[in-house]
Each structure stands twice: as C-alpha cells, then as structure tokens.
Design a protein around this motif. Structure first.
Motif, short mmCIF file in Angstrom:
data_model
loop_
_atom_site.label_atom_id
_atom_site.label_comp_id
_atom_site.label_asym_id
_atom_site.label_seq_id
_atom_site.Cartn_x
_atom_site.Cartn_y
_atom_site.Cartn_z
N ILE A 48 -63.12 -23.45 -67.88
CA ILE A 48 -62.50 -23.27 -69.19
C ILE A 48 -63.24 -22.19 -69.97
O ILE A 48 -62.63 -21.34 -70.61
N THR A 49 -64.56 -22.22 -69.89
CA THR A 49 -65.38 -21.20 -70.56
C THR A 49 -65.05 -19.81 -70.03
O THR A 49 -64.92 -18.85 -70.81
N GLN A 50 -64.88 -19.69 -68.72
CA GLN A 50 -64.52 -18.40 -68.12
C GLN A 50 -63.15 -17.95 -68.60
O GLN A 50 -62.95 -16.77 -68.91
N TRP A 51 -62.20 -18.86 -68.65
CA TRP A 51 -60.86 -18.50 -69.13
C TRP A 51 -60.92 -18.03 -70.57
O TRP A 51 -60.24 -17.07 -70.95
N MET A 52 -61.74 -18.68 -71.39
CA MET A 52 -61.86 -18.30 -72.80
C MET A 52 -62.48 -16.91 -72.96
O MET A 52 -62.29 -16.27 -73.99
N SER A 53 -63.19 -16.44 -71.95
CA SER A 53 -63.76 -15.08 -72.02
C SER A 53 -62.73 -14.01 -71.71
O SER A 53 -62.97 -12.83 -71.93
N GLU A 54 -61.57 -14.43 -71.22
CA GLU A 54 -60.46 -13.51 -70.95
C GLU A 54 -59.68 -13.29 -72.24
O GLU A 54 -59.21 -14.25 -72.87
N VAL A 55 -59.54 -12.04 -72.65
CA VAL A 55 -58.87 -11.72 -73.91
C VAL A 55 -57.46 -12.29 -73.95
O VAL A 55 -57.04 -12.86 -74.98
N GLU A 56 -56.72 -12.19 -72.88
CA GLU A 56 -55.34 -12.67 -72.88
C GLU A 56 -55.27 -14.17 -73.14
O GLU A 56 -54.45 -14.65 -73.91
N PHE A 57 -56.18 -14.93 -72.51
CA PHE A 57 -56.19 -16.38 -72.68
C PHE A 57 -56.65 -16.77 -74.08
O PHE A 57 -55.99 -17.55 -74.77
N SER A 58 -57.78 -16.23 -74.51
CA SER A 58 -58.32 -16.61 -75.83
C SER A 58 -57.38 -16.18 -76.96
O SER A 58 -57.25 -16.89 -77.96
N SER A 59 -56.69 -15.07 -76.80
CA SER A 59 -55.72 -14.63 -77.80
C SER A 59 -54.55 -15.61 -77.89
O SER A 59 -54.06 -15.90 -78.98
N GLU A 60 -54.13 -16.12 -76.75
CA GLU A 60 -53.04 -17.10 -76.74
C GLU A 60 -53.49 -18.41 -77.38
O GLU A 60 -52.74 -19.04 -78.13
N VAL A 61 -54.72 -18.84 -77.11
CA VAL A 61 -55.26 -20.04 -77.76
C VAL A 61 -55.27 -19.84 -79.27
O VAL A 61 -54.86 -20.73 -80.03
N ASP A 62 -55.71 -18.67 -79.72
CA ASP A 62 -55.73 -18.38 -81.16
C ASP A 62 -54.32 -18.42 -81.74
O ASP A 62 -54.09 -19.00 -82.81
N ARG A 63 -53.36 -17.81 -81.04
CA ARG A 63 -51.98 -17.78 -81.52
C ARG A 63 -51.42 -19.21 -81.62
O ARG A 63 -50.80 -19.58 -82.62
N LEU A 64 -51.67 -19.99 -80.58
CA LEU A 64 -51.19 -21.37 -80.57
C LEU A 64 -51.87 -22.20 -81.66
O LEU A 64 -51.24 -23.07 -82.27
N SER A 65 -53.13 -21.94 -81.92
CA SER A 65 -53.86 -22.66 -82.97
C SER A 65 -53.20 -22.44 -84.33
O SER A 65 -53.06 -23.37 -85.12
N LEU A 66 -52.80 -21.21 -84.57
CA LEU A 66 -52.10 -20.90 -85.81
C LEU A 66 -50.78 -21.66 -85.90
O LEU A 66 -50.42 -22.19 -86.94
N MET A 67 -50.07 -21.71 -84.79
CA MET A 67 -48.78 -22.41 -84.76
C MET A 67 -48.97 -23.90 -85.00
O MET A 67 -48.19 -24.52 -85.74
N VAL A 68 -49.99 -24.48 -84.39
CA VAL A 68 -50.28 -25.90 -84.58
C VAL A 68 -50.62 -26.17 -86.04
O VAL A 68 -50.16 -27.12 -86.64
N GLY A 69 -51.42 -25.28 -86.62
CA GLY A 69 -51.79 -25.42 -88.03
C GLY A 69 -50.60 -25.34 -88.97
O GLY A 69 -50.48 -26.13 -89.90
N ILE A 70 -49.69 -24.44 -88.70
CA ILE A 70 -48.49 -24.30 -89.52
C ILE A 70 -47.59 -25.52 -89.35
O ILE A 70 -47.05 -26.05 -90.31
N ALA A 71 -47.44 -25.98 -88.12
CA ALA A 71 -46.56 -27.10 -87.83
C ALA A 71 -47.07 -28.40 -88.46
O ALA A 71 -46.28 -29.29 -88.77
N SER A 72 -48.38 -28.50 -88.64
CA SER A 72 -48.93 -29.76 -89.17
C SER A 72 -48.87 -29.83 -90.69
O SER A 72 -49.23 -30.83 -91.29
N LYS A 73 -48.40 -28.76 -91.34
CA LYS A 73 -48.33 -28.76 -92.83
C LYS A 73 -46.99 -29.27 -93.30
O LYS A 73 -46.01 -29.24 -92.70
#
Length: 73
Positions: A48-73
């Motif tokens: 998981i740590t290695q995947w998070m070092s990949e820009v494509e993966f970590s960027s998607e996690v960031d994007r999804l985090s924003l979506m989760v945050g918006i959806a929970s409001k």
C-alpha cells in the motif's frame, strides 16, 4: 536529437489499475489505515505504501477523499 535530449523526458508510470487497487484507493479515501486496507485486499502494508508513492494512485486517493468529504456533508 541526441541522447541528452531524450533522457530529459519524464518517465511514464508503470502503474496499472485493477480491482484490488481500486478497492484500496476507495478505502484509503474513506479513512481506513494502510494496514486495514492491506488486510482487506490480501496485500502487505508495504505494498500500500508503494502504491501511495505512485502519483497516479495517490492523486486518485486525493480525488476520492474530496468526493467522500463532499458526499458526507
């Protein structure tokens, strides 16, 4: 164009999406720990740590985090 010009191009990512990586990205975005995600998908925390070092993966996690945050409001 000589070799010196070619070596300045950015490397392309070898990261490939699959169902495990998609599940991991969603779980991380939802706030699960690396260890919990790894256990759920049958990988190690190191993976998981290695995947998070990949820009494509970590960027998607960031994007999804924003979506989760918006959806929970």
């Amino acid at each position: 164009m000589g070799l010196s010009a070619v070596k300045n191009f950015p490397k392309t990512s070898s990261f490939k999406w699959n169902p495990e990586r998609s599940t991991a990205a969603v779980m991380l975005a939802e706030g699960y720990t690396y260890q919990a995600v790894a256990s759920e998908i049958g990988k190690t925390k190191r993976t998981i740590t290695q995947w998070m070092s990949e820009v494509e993966f970590s960027s998607e996690v960031d994007r999804l985090s924003l979506m989760v945050g918006i959806a929970s409001k």
